[in-house]
Design an enzyme around this catalytic site. Sequence first.
Site, PDB file in Angstrom:
ATOM      1  N   HIS A 132       0.955  -1.317   0.137  1.00  0.00           N
ATOM      2  CA  HIS A 132       0.047   0.070   0.165  1.00  0.00           C
ATOM      3  C   HIS A 132       0.810   1.170   0.102  1.00  0.00           C
ATOM      4  O   HIS A 132       1.982   1.130   0.536  1.00  0.00           O
ATOM      5  CB  HIS A 132      -0.769  -0.094   1.358  1.00  0.00           C
ATOM      6  CG  HIS A 132      -2.061   0.925   1.543  1.00  0.00           C
ATOM      7  ND1 HIS A 132      -1.853   2.159   1.764  1.00  0.00           N
ATOM      8  CD2 HIS A 132      -3.156   0.860   1.147  1.00  0.00           C
ATOM      9  CE1 HIS A 132      -2.858   2.960   1.859  1.00  0.00           C
ATOM     10  NE2 HIS A 132      -3.790   2.149   1.523  1.00  0.00           N
ATOM     11  N   ASP A 210       3.040  -4.564   7.974  1.00  0.00           N
ATOM     12  CA  ASP A 210       1.782  -3.836   7.966  1.00  0.00           C
ATOM     13  C   ASP A 210       0.493  -4.761   7.984  1.00  0.00           C
ATOM     14  O   ASP A 210       0.457  -5.772   7.128  1.00  0.00           O
ATOM     15  CB  ASP A 210       1.850  -3.207   6.614  1.00  0.00           C
ATOM     16  CG  ASP A 210       0.510  -2.517   6.123  1.00  0.00           C
ATOM     17  OD1 ASP A 210      -0.527  -2.834   6.558  1.00  0.00           O
ATOM     18  OD2 ASP A 210       0.448  -2.024   5.051  1.00  0.00           O
ATOM     19  N   GLN A 213      -4.668  -5.505   6.806  1.00  0.00           N
ATOM     20  CA  GLN A 213      -5.435  -6.432   6.282  1.00  0.00           C
ATOM     21  C   GLN A 213      -5.397  -7.803   6.865  1.00  0.00           C
ATOM     22  O   GLN A 213      -5.843  -8.855   6.390  1.00  0.00           O
ATOM     23  CB  GLN A 213      -5.441  -6.489   4.668  1.00  0.00           C
ATOM     24  CG  GLN A 213      -5.400  -5.324   4.032  1.00  0.00           C
ATOM     25  CD  GLN A 213      -6.847  -4.884   3.928  1.00  0.00           C
ATOM     26  OE1 GLN A 213      -7.913  -5.520   4.402  1.00  0.00           O
ATOM     27  NE2 GLN A 213      -7.064  -3.568   3.652  1.00  0.00           N
ATOM     28  N   LYS A 236     -10.923  -0.889  10.036  1.00  0.00           N
ATOM     29  CA  LYS A 236     -10.921  -2.125   9.461  1.00  0.00           C
ATOM     30  C   LYS A 236     -11.358  -3.271  10.163  1.00  0.00           C
ATOM     31  O   LYS A 236     -11.205  -4.410   9.579  1.00  0.00           O
ATOM     32  CB  LYS A 236      -9.723  -2.457   8.571  1.00  0.00           C
ATOM     33  CG  LYS A 236      -9.203  -1.265   7.375  1.00  0.00           C
ATOM     34  CD  LYS A 236      -8.040  -1.668   6.781  1.00  0.00           C
ATOM     35  CE  LYS A 236      -7.157  -0.532   6.147  1.00  0.00           C
ATOM     36  NZ  LYS A 236      -8.089  -0.173   4.973  1.00  0.00           N
TER      37      LYS A 236
HETATM   38  N1  PMP Z   1      -1.821  -1.065   4.478  1.00  0.00           N
HETATM   39  C1  PMP Z   1      -2.867  -1.994   3.813  1.00  0.00           C
HETATM   40  C2  PMP Z   1      -2.343  -3.089   3.414  1.00  0.00           C
HETATM   41  C3  PMP Z   1      -4.181  -1.258   3.753  1.00  0.00           C
HETATM   42  O1  PMP Z   1      -5.171  -1.782   3.288  1.00  0.00           O
HETATM   43  C4  PMP Z   1      -4.434   0.314   4.314  1.00  0.00           C
HETATM   44  C5  PMP Z   1      -5.669   0.674   4.203  1.00  0.00           C
HETATM   45  N2  PMP Z   1      -6.382   0.698   2.973  1.00  0.00           N
HETATM   46  C6  PMP Z   1      -3.229   0.643   4.882  1.00  0.00           C
HETATM   47  C7  PMP Z   1      -2.058   0.303   4.824  1.00  0.00           C
HETATM   48  C8  PMP Z   1      -3.619   2.204   5.515  1.00  0.00           C
HETATM   49  O2  PMP Z   1      -4.312   2.126   6.521  1.00  0.00           O
HETATM   50  P1  PMP Z   1      -4.937   3.631   7.148  1.00  0.00           P
HETATM   51  O3  PMP Z   1      -5.647   4.477   5.990  1.00  0.00           O
HETATM   52  O4  PMP Z   1      -6.151   2.958   8.040  1.00  0.00           O
HETATM   53  O5  PMP Z   1      -3.986   4.342   7.971  1.00  0.00           O
END
Ligand code: PMP
Length: 419
Positions: A132, A210, A213, A236
């Site tokens: 991400h 990270d 997910q 999430k």
């Molecule tokens: N890493 C991954 C794999 C994600 O799916 C997400 C959210 N889509 C994030 C990081 C970022 O999360 P947040 O926007 O809640 O900080």
Amino acid sequence: MMNDPTLAPPYDVESVRADFPILQQEHHPGVSLVYLDNAATSQKPVQVIDALDDYYRRYNANVHRGIHRLSEEATAAYEGARIKLRRFINAGNKREIIFARGTTEGINLVAQTWGRANLKPGDVVVSTQMEHHSNIVPWQLLAMEKGITVRYVPVLPDGTLDLEAYANLLRDEPVKLVTVVHVSNVLGTVNPIAEMARQAHEAGALILVDAAQSAPHMPVDVRALDVDFLTFSGHKMLGPTGSGVLYGKRDLLEAMPPWMGGGDMISRVSLEGSTWNDLPYKFEAGTPSIAEMIGLGYAVDYLTALGMERVQAHEHTLTAYALDRLAEVPGITLYGPDASKKGGVATFTMQGIHAHDVAQMLDAEGVAVRAGHHCAQPLHDRFGISASARASFYLYNRPAEVDTLIEALYKAKKTFARS
Ligand code: PMP
């Protein structure tokens, strides 16, 4: 008892759904909501919504400061959430649980404290092609500041990481940190974190995971994985926005300088200089997300009562079914490994129809999916596409919702064939 899935009652998705008010409403008049955008954010059960309501109605106060009863109650609830989160990921000590606004903040905190203090020009941080943006850009910013190099483990055609390339990077480059996603938000790939951590440590590097997910969808045990840092977002996993966790091994956190300066993170301030509070408060400057973290504690209670193994098994059944049914639809290309190697994500493109049009036509049928690059542009570049559509599942989704998705896709194809 609940930890042994053979002793638990069968998973009852209808009674789970009854806890989620948003799922009871119509998406459009006469059309029920089929919410398949869970990788973006999850819906909230009444237990979490009530916890926020209760806090604001009954004991709203700042934490760690007041001597009055309301502040004591708020502090106890807020710190109680920390203990629940420690247990949830099996951290050894509650001081290792830093409250953050989410995964993005957790990663930036490590980059800006551990990274700034420990990395020098020429050092290498290893990330991957499936990250991400929030696990790419903080390291690029650090590279501009510190002259470090960021290298990326490539993604193979089946959507898994090239682990041979990973081993070579660790062998050939001065790698100080590996920073990797546990479960890809686009491909659903579950990366072999325990093995990657073992190899990173053997090469003298640390590993940051990270878990945005993974923590919401499967059991995560930071000690079994032996990771140095791990971060995830509350929103999430049934919790409120603005809530999240950065886990770090205590000795690393102790040695790291603070990040943001302000109230609560200090021990003593004078005009000549300041000293820092103990963990975890050294990293929690200012008034925190009090209601949100209390709410996340209730979300953790909810997940724990259901059992993360059962949540994972339910999602696996749904994902396997969705992938089988999607594969039947002519003109669909699926991305990522097969169901045995992935979490609850089904990402696809449809020949001749842009992902945004797919999502818009699905929305008309009550089906909410995400379309675009899902904050993973390098990964989309890797597969030679600019956008994809993503259906992502959670503990309240039913197999019949997969059927609605598939019917809506056939309808979209028909509409496009006519136009
Ligand atoms: N890493 C991954 C794999 C994600 O799916 C997400 C959210 N889509 C994030 C990081 C970022 O999360 P947040 O926007 O809640 O900080």
